[in-house]
Structure formats: C-alpha cells, structure tokens
Design a protein around this motif. Sequence first.
Motif: not given
Length: 122
Positions: A32-38
């Motif tokens: 899996x990939x975990x992304x942070x967005x704002x």
Amino acid sequence: QVQLKESGGGLVQPGGSLTLSCIIDGFTEDYWAIGWFRQVPGKVREGVICNSRHGITYYLDSVKGRFTMSKDHTKSAVNLHMNNLNLEYTAVYYCARRLERCSENKNEYRYWGKGTQVIVSS
C-alpha cells in the motif's frame, strides 16, 4: 472496511514541529501507499508527501528536508513529522491510502481520513 484516522493536529508556533499520525484499520496487505494531502479553504486539496514500499515521494519542494514519514507497526500507523513550520503550512491535513504506488492525484486514493487541522501562528 478500511478506515483511516488522523490525529496530532493543533496550534504550533512558527519554527516549531508537529507530528501527525494516520492510524490505519481494517487491512493487512503490505503493498500500500499512504499519502498526506493538505487543503485550505477555497483551494484544491494538494499532495504533500507519500510513503510506500518503494520509498518516500515529496510532492511539494518546500517540504524536502522539512517533512518526513515513518511507520509505527505496533500501532498500525504512519506518521508525518513536520519541522520548521511556517504560516504556509496552516491547513487541514488528510491521509489517504491506495494500493502499491504513490500518486499525486488525489482521485487515485480510495480511502481517506477525515483530516486534522494544523494551525501555524504566533
């Protein structure tokens, strides 16, 4: 059902540091990939940084050398470490998950948390 929940947001002074956590519940795959967005009011949600088994990807030049990510396997969490913050980083931060590889395109992430507010202010 996969669930993500962010925590750790709050008020921080300019130059300060903050660690956000994304607790991931409901799945066991390693790929899996975990992304942070704002997101700030009136603006599009944008990618900040992402971590997968292929490594860390930075989507904002300004966070290179300032932000990093780590995994906490005991808590099924992925952490975002933010250092030397300035007013620019005031936003709601979201974590999101997709399979295998990171992507800057938010539409490619299926699972999202509800966000945590970060306010950088003196």
